[in-house]
Write a protein that holds these residues in place. Structure first.
Motif, short mmCIF file in Angstrom:
data_model
loop_
_atom_site.label_atom_id
_atom_site.label_comp_id
_atom_site.label_asym_id
_atom_site.label_seq_id
_atom_site.Cartn_x
_atom_site.Cartn_y
_atom_site.Cartn_z
N PRO A 125 0.81 -1.23 0.00
CA PRO A 125 0.00 0.00 0.00
C PRO A 125 0.84 1.27 0.00
N LYS A 126 0.49 2.19 -0.91
CA LYS A 126 1.21 3.46 -1.06
C LYS A 126 0.16 4.55 -1.27
N LEU A 127 0.21 5.61 -0.48
CA LEU A 127 -0.80 6.66 -0.56
C LEU A 127 -0.15 8.03 -0.36
N ILE A 128 -0.48 8.97 -1.25
CA ILE A 128 0.01 10.35 -1.11
C ILE A 128 -1.18 11.30 -1.15
N VAL A 129 -1.30 12.14 -0.12
CA VAL A 129 -2.25 13.25 -0.15
C VAL A 129 -1.49 14.45 -0.70
N SER A 130 -1.95 14.98 -1.83
CA SER A 130 -1.13 15.95 -2.55
C SER A 130 -1.95 17.08 -3.15
#
Length: 419
Positions: A125-130
């Protein structure tokens, strides 16, 4: 049996976004108090807080760069901290102690986070809030499976909107990490290339879907697990990556259209590494010429001015196709064959199949992109380059979507894998 400990890395520039990261951390712990949040500081300047797990000086030291960060331009600082963060994260990965990674950022923070995530294993799992997640994110994601969430407001101070967005992200990464850690040993073995079923890749486009469907069903019927890759640039790169990682046992590369976009300048190029990994690592493969009759652009009004007089076909409101010319097809044939010839370590495990009656659903006689001169130029170039080599060229008097053609290539690939 004790519950497995979950580790989630949060990596970011804490000299500018400490409050936001502490809130992210608190929300992850609220979602699951047993999670260990590993907070990594990849900022330009050192920040002190008891929640920081890996300090900025340690990340900088791991980069191996002896220059003063304060004297470097912003771009160089980002490159340095990416290198250091990768080194730190690799320790957790190699020890099997990583179940997810999350980040918050503007363009700079997103660049650091995305670069540290792209090389991590697929399905971790990989998540970026951008702040840049609502635009073209292809340069950040590449062929990886990074999830990007638009922050709506800038990540510059907490407010009701950002709290809600970050709270959603925290719950998402906590849930994904829990799911990742709970997979049974059979699934985990499959991720590492030890699955009981052998895995085959097939490349597909809308205009080669009938052929892929027949071939996929045939391969599944004899016990293979089939991964279908949409030939949109990212799809081709993802397949090449899985081949480099040793996770595929065979390739049915029916749809090589990405080479046309690479040559002419379309939007679905997979780059110069396309068609190299299977050849380089001796993975059995059958390569065909599906959809090399077309170059892909976006909506019709985005087609470059120099191509406006060419034969265009509106595939849908978002995709406009352009017919490749005989000269372009000749060069495509040369490139396809030369690339295989240059990289093949097991040429007898590679074959090129030519469907002589049409290379896509709209390139058969009576359809918009039927062009015998262009197809002949493509076929002749392939024949010429591979003549006398150990890479076999098979010619079939059928179009690529003929069920008999699809059945034949599927059967032959099974034979190559067994051999």
């Amino acid at each position: 049996m004790a519950e497995r400990s979950l580790n989630i890395i949060a990596v970011g520039t804490l000299d500018t976004k400490l409050a936001e990261y502490l809130y992210l951390r608190s929300q992850i712990l609220q979602a699951n108090p047993s999670i260990n949040v590993i907070l990594i500081d990849a900022g330009r300047s050192e920040t002190h807080h008891e929640a920081i797990t890996i300090s900025q000086p340690e990340v900088y030291r791991r980069s191996g760069d002896s220059r003063s960060l304060q004297s470097l331009p912003r771009g160089e600082v980002i490159k340095t901290m990416i290198k250091g963060a990768k080194s730190v994260i690799s320790d957790f990965l190699n020890e099997g102690h990583l179940h997810g990674i999350v980040a918050l950022g503007g363009s700079g923070g997103t660049s650091i986070a995305a670069a540290t995530m792209r090389w991590l294993p697929l399905t971790l799992p990989k998540l970026i809030v951008s702040t840049v997640a609502s635009g073209d994110t292809s340069s950040y994601i590449g062929e990886s499976d990074i999830t990007m969430m638009y922050s709506v407001v800038d990540i510059a101070g907490l407010n009701d909107v950002l709290r809600d967005v970050v709270g959603n992200a925290a719950a998402a990464i906590a849930g994904m990490a829990q799911r990742y850690a709970s997979r049974d040993t059979t699934t985990l073995a499959g991720i590492k290339g030890g699955a009981k079923k052998k895995c085959i890749a097939i490349t597909m486009f809308g205009v080669t879907t009938p052929a892929v469907t027949v071939a996929r069903r045939r391969l599944e019927a004899v016990g293979f697990e089939v991964y279908v890759f949409h030939a949109t640039g990212a799809g081709g790169r993802a397949m090449e990556r899985l081949l480099r990682e040793g996770r595929l046992n065979g390739v049915l590369d029916l749809t090589t259209t990405e080479l046309a976009d690479e040559l002419v300048g379309g939007v679905f190029s997979a780059g110069g590494d396309r068609l190299t990994a299977a050849a380089r690592y001796g993975v059995p493969q059958i390569v065909s010429v599906g959809a090399l009759d077309m170059v892909n652009f976006g909506p019709k009004d985005t087609v470059p001015e120099k191509f406006r007089g060419r034969k265009l076909f509106e595939h849908n409101p978002s995709v406009t196709l352009m017919r490749t010319t005989p000269d372009e097809c000749e060069e495509l044939g040369r490139r396809l064959a030369s690339r295989l010839l240059s990289y093949c370590t097991n040429p007898r495990g590679t074959e090129v199949w030519l469907p002589l009656k049409g290379i896509s659903a709209i390139a058969v006689e009576g359809q918009a992109y039927y062009d015998k001169e262009a197809d002949d130029a493509l076929f002749n170039a392939i024949r010429k380059v591979l003549n006398g080599s150990d890479i076999a060229v098979k010619e079939v008097d059928a179009d690529i979507n003929d069920p008999a053609f699809a059945e034949s290539v599927a059967r032959r690939l099974v034979e190559l894998i067994k051999e």
